[in-house]
Write a protein that holds these residues in place. Structure first.
Motif, PDB file in Angstrom:
ATOM      1  N   TYR A   1      -7.095  -8.987  11.225  1.00  0.00           N
ATOM      2  CA  TYR A   1      -5.768  -8.778  11.819  1.00  0.00           C
ATOM      3  C   TYR A   1      -5.709  -9.425  13.190  1.00  0.00           C
ATOM      4  CZ  TYR A   1      -4.556  -5.496   8.136  1.00  0.00           C
ATOM      5  OH  TYR A   1      -4.242  -4.942   6.913  1.00  0.00           O
TER       6      TYR A   1
ATOM      7  N   GLU B   1       0.842  -1.199   0.000  1.00  0.00           N
ATOM      8  CA  GLU B   1       0.000   0.000   0.000  1.00  0.00           C
ATOM      9  C   GLU B   1       0.880   1.253   0.000  1.00  0.00           C
ATOM     10  OE1 GLU B   1      -2.930   0.046   3.138  1.00  0.00           O
ATOM     11  OE2 GLU B   1      -3.812   1.913   2.398  1.00  0.00           O
TER      12      GLU B   1
ATOM     13  N   GLU C   1      -6.312  -9.221   3.493  1.00  0.00           N
ATOM     14  CA  GLU C   1      -5.467  -8.532   4.483  1.00  0.00           C
ATOM     15  C   GLU C   1      -5.449  -9.393   5.739  1.00  0.00           C
ATOM     16  OE1 GLU C   1      -6.055  -4.336   5.267  1.00  0.00           O
ATOM     17  OE2 GLU C   1      -6.496  -3.962   3.143  1.00  0.00           O
TER      18      GLU C   1
ATOM     19  N   ASN D   1     -12.232  -1.083  -1.256  1.00  0.00           N
ATOM     20  CA  ASN D   1     -11.566  -1.719  -0.121  1.00  0.00           C
ATOM     21  C   ASN D   1     -12.280  -1.316   1.156  1.00  0.00           C
ATOM     22  OD1 ASN D   1      -9.085  -2.821   1.452  1.00  0.00           O
ATOM     23  ND2 ASN D   1      -9.247  -0.696   2.180  1.00  0.00           N
ATOM     24  N   GLU D   2     -12.512  -2.268   2.028  1.00  0.00           N
ATOM     25  CA  GLU D   2     -13.160  -1.996   3.319  1.00  0.00           C
ATOM     26  C   GLU D   2     -14.292  -0.986   3.141  1.00  0.00           C
ATOM     27  OE1 GLU D   2     -10.282  -1.496   6.550  1.00  0.00           O
ATOM     28  OE2 GLU D   2      -9.654  -3.565   6.270  1.00  0.00           O
TER      29      GLU D   2
ATOM     30  N   CYS E   1      -6.781   1.346   2.531  1.00  0.00           N
ATOM     31  CA  CYS E   1      -7.577   2.576   2.599  1.00  0.00           C
ATOM     32  C   CYS E   1      -7.151   3.577   1.521  1.00  0.00           C
ATOM     33  CB  CYS E   1      -7.457   3.203   3.980  1.00  0.00           C
ATOM     34  SG  CYS E   1      -8.180   2.182   5.281  1.00  0.00           S
TER      35      CYS E   1
ATOM     36  N   GLN F   1       1.929  -6.101   5.689  1.00  0.00           N
ATOM     37  CA  GLN F   1       2.174  -5.771   4.312  1.00  0.00           C
ATOM     38  C   GLN F   1       3.597  -6.160   3.946  1.00  0.00           C
ATOM     39  OE1 GLN F   1       0.990  -1.784   3.191  1.00  0.00           O
ATOM     40  NE2 GLN F   1      -1.039  -1.979   4.112  1.00  0.00           N
TER      41      GLN F   1
HETATM   42  O1  AHR Z   1      -3.097  -2.588   6.176  1.00  0.00           O
HETATM   43  C1  AHR Z   1      -3.400  -1.394   6.795  1.00  0.00           C
HETATM   44  C2  AHR Z   1      -4.860  -0.998   6.658  1.00  0.00           C
HETATM   45  O2  AHR Z   1      -5.656  -1.926   7.328  1.00  0.00           O
HETATM   46  C3  AHR Z   1      -5.420  -0.999   5.261  1.00  0.00           C
HETATM   47  O3  AHR Z   1      -5.163   0.179   4.585  1.00  0.00           O
HETATM   48  C4  AHR Z   1      -6.882  -1.153   5.486  1.00  0.00           C
HETATM   49  O4  AHR Z   1      -7.540  -1.790   4.414  1.00  0.00           O
HETATM   50  C5  AHR Z   1      -6.959  -1.938   6.789  1.00  0.00           C
HETATM   51  O5  AHR Z   1      -7.832  -1.378   7.682  1.00  0.00           O
END
Ligand code: AHR
Length: 495
Positions: A244, A28, A299, A175-176, A74, A348
């Protein structure tokens, strides 16, 4: 002394192939992932190819990365791709609203990314802007990158120096969308998705693109339900899920200086992935029993407080044996659900969150997570050997987790690979596997572990944690007896 865990492997013709894309990555425009990470510019003293660091290219090629997601995250829903093409000095700037408010000069754009993917021999996965972009803008991006005939966008691409299209296969539609992508409801996003997807064709009617819906936030099962119900299956190539491993979003804990209790909490959150893919998968099965639509965990990874003294918006964290265990156990979950999970993207790739590569000016190091990814690359496109076993428990403060994680596969040459993780931070675990009927005789092993769970590779000691030969097993007439030390990742190969 714990009892032996008996792991059974099944040679099952109907088992799925583990899609290599499960071993995908994510880059990103965030912190030092692209600018100051991958991309240093072609005037840099750091050896580079068209501005991309050669050492990173070599390390990622070694990892056989199958795909790379870009430009967000994001950031994707703020990104206007036309600002990142053409002469660099004429490109407008963009303020990175989500990540540190820094002003970027758009010097790393579509050509830079897609050419970099060619160098990496990896499939690009582009995330389109739905939140603040238009249908036309996204449709144009596909035409720009993929159309070989004559059209306004292919003419523009040629004018910018690229004759042949890149033929990008994977396209994320936002995304999201439930959060930074526009704070939409599932119902509203499903409608938006249908509209964007309608105008996103490969312009050659070959069905050459996979359209991917922005998936749920972790355990938001309603999101998956509404999308599966409201989007026609022929418009949906894949559906994402983001999860996450985090102790507590308000108190994430340090990346290096952590207690066993914090480790346990991280693993508790990481291992929730098993429940997530099972439950999201069951909802998808209701609408898509033939499993045509892929689940993409696009992610995942561990998220801690940023390293002290670094920009809080840059999400830079170190990477310890905790991360190695987290990666090994999560990848085992994806392998074991390969019938539905067909892509995953670790968040990432460089200098951000659970990175496989960290850089400090000219220096570059690989993390324990890198080594796990490299050890597990043997599973890419191999046939899953379903495993069954009753795991012993790892207990901390009266709460328990499965201590042993495993997956196995058979590759095209008939070699068997078994990946085992001991999540337990205190006790070794004994495992027995009957390998008599697998058609292989000789086993070798590799282990990733270290003296302390908190150990990591630093710029001064870059090889503190590297894979070594594993001798902790015996083949007793077709029965492997394995003793796996605490917090370690082992891959056995049978030929
Ligand atoms: O990976 C960091 C952020 O986590 C990304 O930009 C977003 O998609 C998620 O909330």
């Amino acid at each position: 002394q714990k009892e032996t865990t008996v792991v059974t492997l099944k040679n099952d013709d109907k088992a799925p192939v583990i899609n290599k894309n499960i071993y995908g990555h994510f880059a990103e425009h965030l912190g030092r992932c692209i600018y100051g990470g991958f991309f240093v510019g072609d005037t840099s003293k750091i050896p580079n190819t068209k501005g991309v660091r050669n050492d990173i290219i070599a390390a990622l090629k070694d990892l056989k990365i199958p795909n790379l997601r870009w430009p967000g995250g994001c950031f994707a829903d703020t990104y206007h791709w036309k600002d990142g093409i053409g002469p660099q000095e004429e490109r407008p700037t963009i303020v990175n609203k989500w990540w540190g408010g820094v002003t970027e000069d758009n010097s790393f754009g579509t050509h830079d990314f897609l050419n970099m993917c060619e160098l990496l021999e990896t499939e690009p996965y582009l995330s389109g802007n739905v939140g603040s972009g238009t249908v036309q803008e996204l449709a144009d991006w596909v035409q720009y990158t993929n159309f070989s005939g004559k059209s306004p966008m292919s003419d523009l691409r040629k004018k910018n120096g690229r004759t042949e299209p890149w033929k990008v296969k994977f396209w994320g539609i936002g995304n999201e969308a439930w959060g930074c992508g526009g704070n939409m409801t599932a119902e509203y996003y499903a409608g938006e998705y249908r509209k964007f997807a309608t105008f996103m064709s490969d312009w050659e009617n070959t069905g050459g693109i996979t359209r991917i819906a922005s998936g749920s936030n972790s355990a938001d099962y309603n999101w998956t339900e509404v999308l599966m119900k409201n989007i026609p299956l022929n418009m949906l190539g894949g559906l994402g899920v983001h999860h996450y491993a985090v102790i507590n979003w308000n108190k994430k804990g340090d990346g290096v200086d952590f207690t066993e209790e914090q480790y346990f909490k991280t693993m508790q959150s990481a291992l929730k992935m098993e429940e997530l893919v099972t439950k999201h998968g069951a909802i998808m099965d209701k609408y898509d029993p033939e499993k045509k639509v892929a689940m993409l965990v696009d992610e995942w990874g561990g998220w801690y407080e940023v390293e002290k003294g670094t920009n809080p918006g840059f999400l830079y964290q170190q990477n310890t044996m905790r991360d190695a265990v987290l990666a090994g156990a999560t990848l085992n979950i994806f392998n074991n659900h390969a019938d539905r999970v067909r892509m995953a993207n670790l968040a990432q790739c460089v200098n951000v969150l659970q990175a496989v590569i960290l850089t400090d000016k000219a220096k570059m190091i690989t993390t324990p997570t890198y080594h796990v990814m490299k050890l597990y690359a043997v599973h890419q496109d191999a046939k899953l050997l379903p495993v069954s076993f009753q795991s012993p428990l790892y207990t901390v403060n009266g709460e328990s987790l499965p201590a042993v994680s495993a997956s196995a596969s058979k590759d095209k040459n008939g070699a068997i690979h078994i990946s085992l993780v001991n999540v337990d931070a205190k006790n070794k675990n004994k495992i027995e596997i009957d390998v008599k009927d697998l058609g292989v005789k000789n086993f070798t092993g590799t282990i990733l572990t270290s003296a302390k769970l908190q150990d990591y590779n630093s710029f001064d000691t870059p090889n503190k944690i590297v894979p070594t030969v594993f001798k902790g097993f015996e083949n007793k007439k077709g029965k492997l007896e394995i003793t796996i030390p605490p917090y370690s990742v082992v891959v056995l190969e049978g030929k």
